[in-house]
Design a protein around this motif. Structure first.
Motif, mmCIF file in Angstrom:
data_model
loop_
_atom_site.group_PDB
_atom_site.id
_atom_site.type_symbol
_atom_site.label_atom_id
_atom_site.label_comp_id
_atom_site.label_asym_id
_atom_site.label_seq_id
_atom_site.Cartn_x
_atom_site.Cartn_y
_atom_site.Cartn_z
ATOM 1 N N SER A 206 -7.133 -1.116 4.454
ATOM 2 C CA SER A 206 -6.386 -1.710 3.482
ATOM 3 C C SER A 206 -6.403 -3.048 3.092
ATOM 4 O O SER A 206 -7.402 -3.746 3.899
ATOM 5 C CB SER A 206 -4.645 -1.618 4.243
ATOM 6 O OG SER A 206 -4.673 -2.516 5.169
ATOM 7 N N ALA B 249 -1.647 -6.593 3.379
ATOM 8 C CA ALA B 249 -0.813 -5.701 2.593
ATOM 9 C C ALA B 249 0.162 -4.922 3.714
ATOM 10 O O ALA B 249 -0.230 -4.819 4.890
ATOM 11 C CB ALA B 249 -1.433 -4.495 1.993
ATOM 12 N N SER C 43 -4.270 6.671 5.971
ATOM 13 C CA SER C 43 -5.138 6.048 5.064
ATOM 14 C C SER C 43 -4.978 4.451 5.111
ATOM 15 O O SER C 43 -6.001 3.818 5.085
ATOM 16 C CB SER C 43 -4.815 6.426 3.535
ATOM 17 O OG SER C 43 -4.741 7.619 3.330
ATOM 18 N N TYR C 44 -3.640 4.231 5.166
ATOM 19 C CA TYR C 44 -3.415 2.724 5.404
ATOM 20 C C TYR C 44 -4.259 2.030 6.601
ATOM 21 O O TYR C 44 -4.678 0.956 6.553
ATOM 22 C CB TYR C 44 -1.995 2.472 5.467
ATOM 23 C CG TYR C 44 -1.371 1.052 5.845
ATOM 24 C CD1 TYR C 44 -1.583 -0.078 4.842
ATOM 25 C CD2 TYR C 44 -1.103 0.680 7.134
ATOM 26 C CE1 TYR C 44 -1.225 -1.156 5.101
ATOM 27 C CE2 TYR C 44 -0.803 -0.670 7.355
ATOM 28 C CZ TYR C 44 -0.741 -1.455 6.419
ATOM 29 O OH TYR C 44 -0.276 -2.881 6.741
ATOM 30 N N ASP D 76 0.915 -1.057 -0.075
ATOM 31 C CA ASP D 76 0.048 -0.038 0.055
ATOM 32 C C ASP D 76 1.038 1.170 0.044
ATOM 33 O O ASP D 76 1.786 1.561 0.872
ATOM 34 C CB ASP D 76 -0.880 0.114 1.320
ATOM 35 C CG ASP D 76 -1.883 1.092 1.383
ATOM 36 O OD1 ASP D 76 -1.781 1.905 0.342
ATOM 37 O OD2 ASP D 76 -2.990 0.418 1.823
ATOM 38 N N LEU E 27 -7.724 1.161 -5.388
ATOM 39 C CA LEU E 27 -8.693 0.736 -4.365
ATOM 40 C C LEU E 27 -10.294 0.919 -4.758
ATOM 41 O O LEU E 27 -11.104 0.428 -4.447
ATOM 42 C CB LEU E 27 -8.508 1.265 -3.024
ATOM 43 C CG LEU E 27 -7.384 0.735 -1.978
ATOM 44 C CD1 LEU E 27 -7.183 1.618 -0.799
ATOM 45 C CD2 LEU E 27 -7.490 -0.885 -1.795
ATOM 46 N N ASN F 92 2.564 -1.429 4.336
ATOM 47 C CA ASN F 92 2.577 0.051 4.147
ATOM 48 C C ASN F 92 3.690 0.695 3.676
ATOM 49 O O ASN F 92 4.715 0.717 4.571
ATOM 50 C CB ASN F 92 1.818 0.835 5.127
ATOM 51 C CG ASN F 92 1.595 2.399 4.930
ATOM 52 O OD1 ASN F 92 1.747 3.185 5.663
ATOM 53 N ND2 ASN F 92 1.158 2.612 3.706
ATOM 54 N N SER G 175 -2.769 1.953 -4.818
ATOM 55 C CA SER G 175 -3.148 3.063 -4.066
ATOM 56 C C SER G 175 -4.567 3.379 -4.276
ATOM 57 O O SER G 175 -5.291 2.505 -4.604
ATOM 58 C CB SER G 175 -2.259 4.225 -4.380
ATOM 59 O OG SER G 175 -2.257 4.454 -5.932
ATOM 60 N N ARG H 91 -0.328 4.668 -0.249
ATOM 61 C CA ARG H 91 -0.637 5.447 0.605
ATOM 62 C C ARG H 91 -0.248 6.103 1.728
ATOM 63 O O ARG H 91 0.580 5.339 2.246
ATOM 64 C CB ARG H 91 -2.230 5.398 0.322
ATOM 65 C CG ARG H 91 -3.097 5.278 -0.703
ATOM 66 C CD ARG H 91 -4.334 4.573 -0.507
ATOM 67 N NE ARG H 91 -4.259 3.538 0.463
ATOM 68 C CZ ARG H 91 -5.383 3.045 1.342
ATOM 69 N NH1 ARG H 91 -6.239 4.004 1.090
ATOM 70 N NH2 ARG H 91 -5.369 2.077 2.042
#
Lengths: 200, 203
Positions: free
Chosen positions: B78, B82, B73-74, B67, B138, B84, B110, B69
Protein backbone atom coordinates in the motif's frame (compact mmCIF):
# COMPACT_ATOMS: atom_id res chain seq x y z
CA UNK A 1 -33.53 23.08 3.22
CA UNK A 2 -32.51 24.29 6.66
CA UNK A 3 -30.47 24.83 8.73
CA UNK A 4 -29.36 27.49 6.29
CA UNK A 5 -25.68 27.86 7.14
CA UNK A 6 -24.68 24.16 7.61
CA UNK A 7 -26.50 23.29 4.37
CA UNK A 8 -24.68 26.03 2.48
CA UNK A 9 -27.84 27.93 1.51
CA UNK A 10 -26.20 31.08 2.89
CA UNK A 11 -22.61 31.56 4.04
CA UNK A 12 -21.48 31.78 7.66
CA UNK A 13 -20.81 35.49 7.16
CA UNK A 14 -24.51 36.08 7.73
CA UNK A 15 -24.12 34.97 11.37
CA UNK A 16 -24.01 38.44 12.84
CA UNK A 17 -26.72 39.87 10.62
CA UNK A 18 -29.10 37.09 11.64
CA UNK A 19 -28.04 37.41 15.28
CA UNK A 20 -28.80 41.15 15.14
CA UNK A 21 -32.25 40.58 13.61
CA UNK A 22 -33.12 37.86 16.14
CA UNK A 23 -31.80 40.09 18.93
CA UNK A 24 -34.02 42.97 17.87
CA UNK A 25 -37.05 40.67 17.63
CA UNK A 26 -36.24 39.12 21.02
CA UNK A 27 -35.86 42.51 22.68
CA UNK A 28 -39.09 43.70 21.14
CA UNK A 29 -41.02 40.66 22.38
CA UNK A 30 -39.51 41.00 25.87
CA UNK A 31 -40.52 44.65 26.08
CA UNK A 32 -43.95 44.01 24.55
CA UNK A 33 -44.58 41.25 27.10
CA UNK A 34 -43.81 43.64 29.95
CA UNK A 35 -40.46 42.11 30.86
CA UNK A 36 -38.84 45.49 31.24
CA UNK A 37 -40.64 45.83 34.55
CA UNK A 38 -38.88 44.02 37.37
CA UNK A 39 -42.17 43.80 39.26
CA UNK A 40 -43.68 41.73 36.48
CA UNK A 41 -40.69 39.43 36.49
CA UNK A 42 -40.31 39.03 40.23
CA UNK A 43 -44.09 38.53 40.50
CA UNK A 44 -43.65 34.91 39.52
CA UNK A 45 -41.85 34.24 42.81
CA UNK A 46 -44.56 35.93 44.88
CA UNK A 47 -47.49 34.51 42.97
CA UNK A 48 -49.16 37.69 41.77
CA UNK A 49 -47.90 37.73 38.20
CA UNK A 50 -46.99 34.72 36.08
CA UNK A 51 -46.35 36.52 32.80
CA UNK A 52 -42.73 35.29 32.71
CA UNK A 53 -43.80 31.69 33.01
CA UNK A 54 -46.49 32.09 30.36
CA UNK A 55 -44.34 33.89 27.82
CA UNK A 56 -41.41 31.51 28.13
CA UNK A 57 -43.55 28.39 28.18
CA UNK A 58 -45.43 29.63 25.11
CA UNK A 59 -42.16 30.30 23.32
CA UNK A 60 -40.84 26.86 24.24
CA UNK A 61 -43.90 24.82 23.22
CA UNK A 62 -44.46 26.75 19.98
CA UNK A 63 -40.80 26.40 18.99
CA UNK A 64 -40.72 22.75 20.04
CA UNK A 65 -43.78 21.54 18.14
CA UNK A 66 -42.92 23.90 15.29
CA UNK A 67 -39.46 22.37 14.88
CA UNK A 68 -40.88 18.85 14.92
CA UNK A 69 -43.34 19.77 12.15
CA UNK A 70 -40.63 21.62 10.18
CA UNK A 71 -38.45 18.53 10.40
CA UNK A 72 -41.34 16.39 9.12
CA UNK A 73 -41.98 18.71 6.18
CA UNK A 74 -38.27 18.68 5.35
CA UNK A 75 -37.76 22.39 6.00
CA UNK A 76 -35.11 21.83 8.65
CA UNK A 77 -32.86 18.89 9.46
CA UNK A 78 -32.93 18.48 13.21
CA UNK A 79 -29.81 16.27 13.16
CA UNK A 80 -27.82 19.22 11.88
CA UNK A 81 -28.75 21.91 14.39
CA UNK A 82 -26.31 22.90 17.11
CA UNK A 83 -26.98 21.43 20.55
CA UNK A 84 -25.39 23.13 23.51
CA UNK A 85 -23.02 20.74 25.34
CA UNK A 86 -24.24 19.62 28.77
CA UNK A 87 -22.13 20.05 31.90
CA UNK A 88 -24.63 18.69 34.39
CA UNK A 89 -23.52 19.81 37.87
CA UNK A 90 -22.21 23.25 36.92
CA UNK A 91 -25.43 23.88 34.97
CA UNK A 92 -27.58 23.03 38.01
CA UNK A 93 -25.48 25.28 40.27
CA UNK A 94 -25.49 28.01 37.62
CA UNK A 95 -29.25 27.94 37.28
CA UNK A 96 -29.72 28.19 41.06
CA UNK A 97 -27.44 31.26 41.10
CA UNK A 98 -29.30 32.68 38.11
CA UNK A 99 -32.63 32.10 39.91
CA UNK A 100 -31.41 33.99 42.97
CA UNK A 101 -30.21 36.84 40.79
CA UNK A 102 -33.60 36.86 39.11
CA UNK A 103 -35.39 37.00 42.45
CA UNK A 104 -33.13 39.64 44.01
CA UNK A 105 -32.63 41.93 41.04
CA UNK A 106 -35.93 41.44 39.28
CA UNK A 107 -34.25 41.02 35.91
CA UNK A 108 -32.44 38.44 33.89
CA UNK A 109 -29.58 39.67 31.67
CA UNK A 110 -31.77 40.07 28.57
CA UNK A 111 -34.60 41.89 30.27
CA UNK A 112 -32.22 44.30 32.03
CA UNK A 113 -31.26 45.66 28.60
CA UNK A 114 -34.88 46.15 27.61
CA UNK A 115 -35.31 48.03 30.90
CA UNK A 116 -32.35 50.25 30.00
CA UNK A 117 -33.86 50.80 26.56
CA UNK A 118 -36.92 52.39 28.15
CA UNK A 119 -34.78 54.30 30.65
CA UNK A 120 -35.38 52.39 33.89
CA UNK A 121 -32.95 53.23 36.68
CA UNK A 122 -33.15 49.80 38.32
CA UNK A 123 -32.25 48.29 34.94
CA UNK A 124 -29.12 50.45 34.73
CA UNK A 125 -28.07 49.53 38.29
CA UNK A 126 -28.72 45.84 37.55
CA UNK A 127 -26.57 45.98 34.39
CA UNK A 128 -23.69 47.64 36.26
CA UNK A 129 -23.92 44.76 38.75
CA UNK A 130 -24.06 42.32 35.85
CA UNK A 131 -20.79 43.61 34.40
CA UNK A 132 -19.16 43.62 37.86
CA UNK A 133 -20.23 40.00 38.17
CA UNK A 134 -18.79 39.13 34.76
CA UNK A 135 -15.53 40.88 35.68
CA UNK A 136 -15.28 39.08 39.03
CA UNK A 137 -16.09 35.73 37.45
CA UNK A 138 -13.48 36.22 34.73
CA UNK A 139 -10.82 37.20 37.24
CA UNK A 140 -11.54 34.30 39.58
CA UNK A 141 -12.21 31.78 36.80
CA UNK A 142 -9.05 29.69 37.44
CA UNK A 143 -10.52 28.85 40.87
CA UNK A 144 -13.71 27.39 39.33
CA UNK A 145 -12.16 26.03 36.18
CA UNK A 146 -12.23 22.34 37.19
CA UNK A 147 -15.80 22.58 38.44
CA UNK A 148 -16.86 24.60 35.38
CA UNK A 149 -15.87 21.78 33.03
CA UNK A 150 -17.04 18.90 35.25
CA UNK A 151 -19.99 16.59 34.57
CA UNK A 152 -19.57 16.79 30.79
CA UNK A 153 -22.18 14.69 28.96
CA UNK A 154 -21.55 15.90 25.41
CA UNK A 155 -24.02 17.49 23.01
CA UNK A 156 -26.89 15.34 24.23
CA UNK A 157 -30.65 15.69 24.14
CA UNK A 158 -33.19 14.00 26.42
CA UNK A 159 -33.96 11.63 23.55
CA UNK A 160 -30.28 10.59 23.41
CA UNK A 161 -30.18 9.95 27.16
CA UNK A 162 -33.54 8.21 27.64
CA UNK A 163 -34.30 6.82 24.19
CA UNK A 164 -37.84 8.22 24.37
CA UNK A 165 -38.79 9.93 21.05
CA UNK A 166 -38.67 13.72 20.98
CA UNK A 167 -42.39 13.94 20.13
CA UNK A 168 -43.35 12.40 23.48
CA UNK A 169 -41.30 14.97 25.35
CA UNK A 170 -42.88 17.72 23.27
CA UNK A 171 -46.34 16.41 24.03
CA UNK A 172 -45.69 15.98 27.75
CA UNK A 173 -44.13 19.42 27.99
CA UNK A 174 -47.05 21.01 26.14
CA UNK A 175 -49.55 19.38 28.48
CA UNK A 176 -47.58 20.55 31.53
CA UNK A 177 -47.27 24.08 30.09
CA UNK A 178 -50.96 24.36 29.24
CA UNK A 179 -51.96 23.00 32.65
CA UNK A 180 -49.66 25.50 34.33
CA UNK A 181 -51.24 28.38 32.36
CA UNK A 182 -54.65 27.61 33.79
CA UNK A 183 -53.36 26.75 37.23
CA UNK A 184 -51.33 29.97 37.56
CA UNK A 185 -54.32 31.98 36.43
CA UNK A 186 -56.21 30.65 39.46
CA UNK A 187 -53.27 31.40 41.79
CA UNK A 188 -53.01 34.93 40.41
CA UNK A 189 -56.67 35.62 41.00
CA UNK A 190 -56.43 34.29 44.50
CA UNK A 191 -53.32 36.28 45.47
CA UNK A 192 -54.36 39.51 43.78
CA UNK A 193 -57.50 39.59 45.87
CA UNK A 194 -55.33 39.78 48.97
CA UNK A 195 -53.08 42.55 47.67
CA UNK A 196 -54.61 45.82 48.67
CA UNK A 197 -52.19 48.23 47.09
CA UNK A 198 -50.61 47.07 43.87
CA UNK A 199 -49.53 48.89 40.78
CA UNK A 200 -47.58 47.52 37.82
CA UNK B 1 -63.04 32.34 31.13
CA UNK B 2 -61.66 33.98 28.05
CA UNK B 3 -62.83 32.16 24.92
CA UNK B 4 -59.59 32.89 23.06
CA UNK B 5 -57.56 31.16 25.78
CA UNK B 6 -59.71 28.06 25.50
CA UNK B 7 -59.39 27.99 21.71
CA UNK B 8 -55.62 28.48 21.82
CA UNK B 9 -55.25 25.76 24.45
CA UNK B 10 -57.18 23.32 22.29
CA UNK B 11 -55.17 24.29 19.18
CA UNK B 12 -51.84 23.82 20.97
CA UNK B 13 -52.94 20.48 22.38
CA UNK B 14 -54.02 19.32 18.91
CA UNK B 15 -50.68 20.36 17.40
CA UNK B 16 -48.70 18.65 20.16
CA UNK B 17 -50.77 15.49 19.74
CA UNK B 18 -50.10 15.69 16.01
CA UNK B 19 -46.34 15.48 16.60
CA UNK B 20 -46.85 12.02 18.09
CA UNK B 21 -48.04 10.73 14.72
CA UNK B 22 -45.28 12.23 12.60
CA UNK B 23 -43.34 9.50 10.86
CA UNK B 24 -39.67 10.20 10.64
CA UNK B 25 -38.70 10.08 7.00
CA UNK B 26 -35.19 8.77 6.58
CA UNK B 27 -32.89 11.48 5.40
CA UNK B 28 -30.13 10.14 3.17
CA UNK B 29 -28.64 13.54 2.40
CA UNK B 30 -28.09 12.42 -1.16
CA UNK B 31 -26.97 14.87 -3.78
CA UNK B 32 -29.18 15.39 -6.82
CA UNK B 33 -28.65 12.90 -9.70
CA UNK B 34 -28.07 15.72 -12.22
CA UNK B 35 -25.34 17.19 -10.05
CA UNK B 36 -23.74 13.78 -9.54
CA UNK B 37 -23.71 13.08 -13.28
CA UNK B 38 -22.22 16.46 -13.98
CA UNK B 39 -19.49 15.89 -11.39
CA UNK B 40 -18.74 12.40 -12.72
CA UNK B 41 -17.73 13.79 -16.12
CA UNK B 42 -15.48 16.45 -14.61
CA UNK B 43 -11.78 15.60 -14.89
CA UNK B 44 -11.12 17.63 -11.74
CA UNK B 45 -12.05 14.69 -9.56
CA UNK B 46 -8.88 12.90 -10.65
CA UNK B 47 -5.44 13.43 -9.21
CA UNK B 48 -2.38 12.09 -10.98
CA UNK B 49 0.11 9.71 -9.43
CA UNK B 50 2.70 12.50 -9.64
CA UNK B 51 0.51 14.80 -7.56
CA UNK B 52 -0.02 12.08 -4.97
CA UNK B 53 3.72 11.32 -4.88
CA UNK B 54 4.49 15.00 -4.40
CA UNK B 55 2.00 15.27 -1.54
CA UNK B 56 3.40 12.18 0.19
CA UNK B 57 6.97 13.45 -0.17
CA UNK B 58 5.99 16.89 1.13
CA UNK B 59 4.21 15.15 4.04
CA UNK B 60 1.04 17.07 3.16
CA UNK B 61 -1.23 16.92 6.21
CA UNK B 62 -4.36 17.55 4.12
CA UNK B 63 -3.95 14.30 2.17
CA UNK B 64 -5.90 11.22 3.26
CA UNK B 65 -5.11 8.21 1.09
CA UNK B 66 -7.79 5.53 1.13
CA UNK B 67 -6.99 2.08 -0.23
CA UNK B 68 -10.30 0.57 -1.32
CA UNK B 69 -8.91 -2.89 -2.16
CA UNK B 70 -9.44 -5.83 0.18
CA UNK B 71 -7.43 -6.09 3.37
CA UNK B 72 -5.15 -8.84 2.00
CA UNK B 73 -3.98 -6.73 -0.93
CA UNK B 74 -3.62 -3.75 1.38
CA UNK B 75 -1.35 -5.67 3.71
CA UNK B 76 0.75 -6.88 0.78
CA UNK B 77 1.38 -3.44 -0.61
CA UNK B 78 0.00 0.00 0.00
CA UNK B 79 1.08 3.57 -0.33
CA UNK B 80 2.67 5.11 2.73
CA UNK B 81 0.14 6.63 5.13
CA UNK B 82 -2.86 5.04 3.40
CA UNK B 83 -5.77 3.65 5.37
CA UNK B 84 -7.71 0.60 4.24
CA UNK B 85 -11.46 0.91 3.70
CA UNK B 86 -12.54 -2.00 1.45
CA UNK B 87 -15.09 -0.98 -1.17
CA UNK B 88 -17.80 -3.26 0.22
CA UNK B 89 -17.69 -1.56 3.62
CA UNK B 90 -17.30 2.03 2.47
CA UNK B 91 -20.84 2.99 3.46
CA UNK B 92 -20.55 1.32 6.89
CA UNK B 93 -21.24 3.68 9.78
CA UNK B 94 -17.91 2.86 11.42
CA UNK B 95 -16.07 4.17 8.36
CA UNK B 96 -17.93 7.46 8.06
CA UNK B 97 -15.49 9.24 10.35
CA UNK B 98 -12.83 9.03 7.64
CA UNK B 99 -14.77 11.21 5.22
CA UNK B 100 -16.03 14.75 5.23
CA UNK B 101 -13.34 16.15 7.51
CA UNK B 102 -12.94 19.86 6.86
CA UNK B 103 -9.81 20.71 4.90
CA UNK B 104 -8.88 17.08 4.24
CA UNK B 105 -8.62 15.75 0.69
CA UNK B 106 -9.63 12.11 0.47
CA UNK B 107 -7.90 10.29 -2.41
CA UNK B 108 -9.18 6.83 -3.29
CA UNK B 109 -7.04 4.32 -5.09
CA UNK B 110 -7.25 0.69 -6.08
CA UNK B 111 -5.33 -1.42 -8.58
CA UNK B 112 -6.89 0.61 -11.35
CA UNK B 113 -9.54 3.34 -11.51
CA UNK B 114 -12.66 1.21 -11.36
CA UNK B 115 -13.03 0.34 -7.67
CA UNK B 116 -11.76 3.78 -6.66
CA UNK B 117 -14.30 5.39 -9.00
CA UNK B 118 -17.07 3.36 -7.38
CA UNK B 119 -15.90 4.47 -3.96
CA UNK B 120 -15.90 8.07 -5.19
CA UNK B 121 -19.49 7.81 -6.46
CA UNK B 122 -20.65 6.15 -3.22
CA UNK B 123 -19.09 8.77 -0.96
CA UNK B 124 -20.25 11.59 -3.22
CA UNK B 125 -23.80 10.23 -3.04
CA UNK B 126 -23.47 10.17 0.73
CA UNK B 127 -22.82 13.90 0.43
CA UNK B 128 -19.09 14.06 1.20
CA UNK B 129 -17.04 16.72 -0.51
CA UNK B 130 -13.32 16.88 -1.30
CA UNK B 131 -13.00 13.31 -2.53
CA UNK B 132 -10.74 12.37 -5.43
CA UNK B 133 -9.58 9.36 -7.38
CA UNK B 134 -5.95 8.56 -8.12
CA UNK B 135 -5.95 8.29 -11.91
CA UNK B 136 -4.76 4.89 -13.09
CA UNK B 137 -4.52 3.44 -9.59
CA UNK B 138 -1.57 1.44 -8.37
CA UNK B 139 -0.80 0.08 -11.86
CA UNK B 140 -0.17 3.62 -13.01
CA UNK B 141 1.78 4.29 -9.80
CA UNK B 142 4.18 1.45 -10.62
CA UNK B 143 4.50 2.58 -14.24
CA UNK B 144 5.12 6.21 -13.47
CA UNK B 145 6.67 6.53 -10.03
CA UNK B 146 8.33 3.20 -9.34
CA UNK B 147 9.56 2.44 -12.86
CA UNK B 148 9.63 5.70 -14.75
CA UNK B 149 10.50 5.49 -18.44
CA UNK B 150 13.00 7.84 -19.89
CA UNK B 151 11.35 10.06 -22.48
CA UNK B 152 12.64 9.96 -26.02
CA UNK B 153 15.23 12.47 -27.01
CA UNK B 154 12.87 14.66 -28.97
CA UNK B 155 10.31 14.82 -26.11
CA UNK B 156 9.41 18.29 -24.86
CA UNK B 157 11.27 19.75 -21.91
CA UNK B 158 8.32 19.25 -19.53
CA UNK B 159 8.52 15.50 -20.12
CA UNK B 160 12.12 15.54 -18.92
CA UNK B 161 11.19 17.60 -15.91
CA UNK B 162 8.47 15.09 -15.09
CA UNK B 163 10.94 12.25 -15.57
CA UNK B 164 13.44 13.84 -13.21
CA UNK B 165 10.76 14.30 -10.61
CA UNK B 166 9.72 10.66 -11.01
CA UNK B 167 13.29 9.50 -10.68
CA UNK B 168 13.53 11.47 -7.45
CA UNK B 169 10.26 9.98 -6.25
CA UNK B 170 11.50 6.51 -7.19
CA UNK B 171 14.53 7.01 -4.97
CA UNK B 172 12.28 8.31 -2.19
CA UNK B 173 9.83 5.40 -2.33
CA UNK B 174 12.06 2.48 -3.26
CA UNK B 175 15.44 3.57 -2.00
CA UNK B 176 16.92 2.87 -5.47
CA UNK B 177 20.50 3.85 -6.01
CA UNK B 178 21.15 7.12 -7.59
CA UNK B 179 22.33 6.44 -11.09
CA UNK B 180 25.80 7.65 -11.79
CA UNK B 181 25.93 9.75 -14.84
CA UNK B 182 28.18 8.29 -17.56
CA UNK B 183 29.82 11.65 -18.10
CA UNK B 184 32.85 10.77 -15.95
CA UNK B 185 33.75 7.68 -17.93
CA UNK B 186 33.58 9.00 -21.43
CA UNK B 187 36.69 10.34 -22.84
CA UNK B 188 36.74 13.77 -24.06
CA UNK B 189 38.47 13.76 -27.35
CA UNK B 190 40.30 16.85 -28.03
CA UNK B 191 40.30 17.92 -31.53
CA UNK B 192 43.01 20.25 -32.26
CA UNK B 193 42.54 22.76 -34.92
CA UNK B 194 44.91 22.43 -37.76
CA UNK B 195 47.20 25.29 -37.98
CA UNK B 196 46.41 27.31 -40.90
CA UNK B 197 49.23 28.31 -43.09
CA UNK B 198 49.81 31.88 -42.39
CA UNK B 199 50.65 33.93 -45.31
CA UNK B 200 54.17 34.94 -44.83
CA UNK B 201 55.69 38.08 -45.89
CA UNK B 202 53.58 40.42 -47.71
CA UNK B 203 53.70 43.92 -46.73
Amino acid sequence: MGPLIPNGVITGDWDFVIALLIGIAFGFILEASGFSSSRNIAGVFYGYNFVVLRVFFTAVIVAMTGLLFFDYFGWIELDKIFILPTYLTPMIVGSIIMGFGFLLGGFCPGTSYTAIAIGKLDGIVFTIGLFLGIFLFSETFPLFKDFYYSGFLGNVTLTDVTGIPAAWFAFAFTVIALASFWFTMIIEKHIRKKITEYKF
Amino acid sequence: MNRNYILLTILMLALATGTLFLKKTPNYNEIKPQKLLWEIIQPTRYVTTDQVAKMIINKDQTLELVDVRDTKSYEKFSLSGAINVPLDSIAATSNQDYFGLPGIKVVFYSNDDIAADEAWVLTRRLGYKDTYVMKGGLNCWIRTVIQPQQPSEDAPYTEFEKYHFRKGAQIYFTGANIEQGSAGKSKVSIRRKKKKAVAAGGC
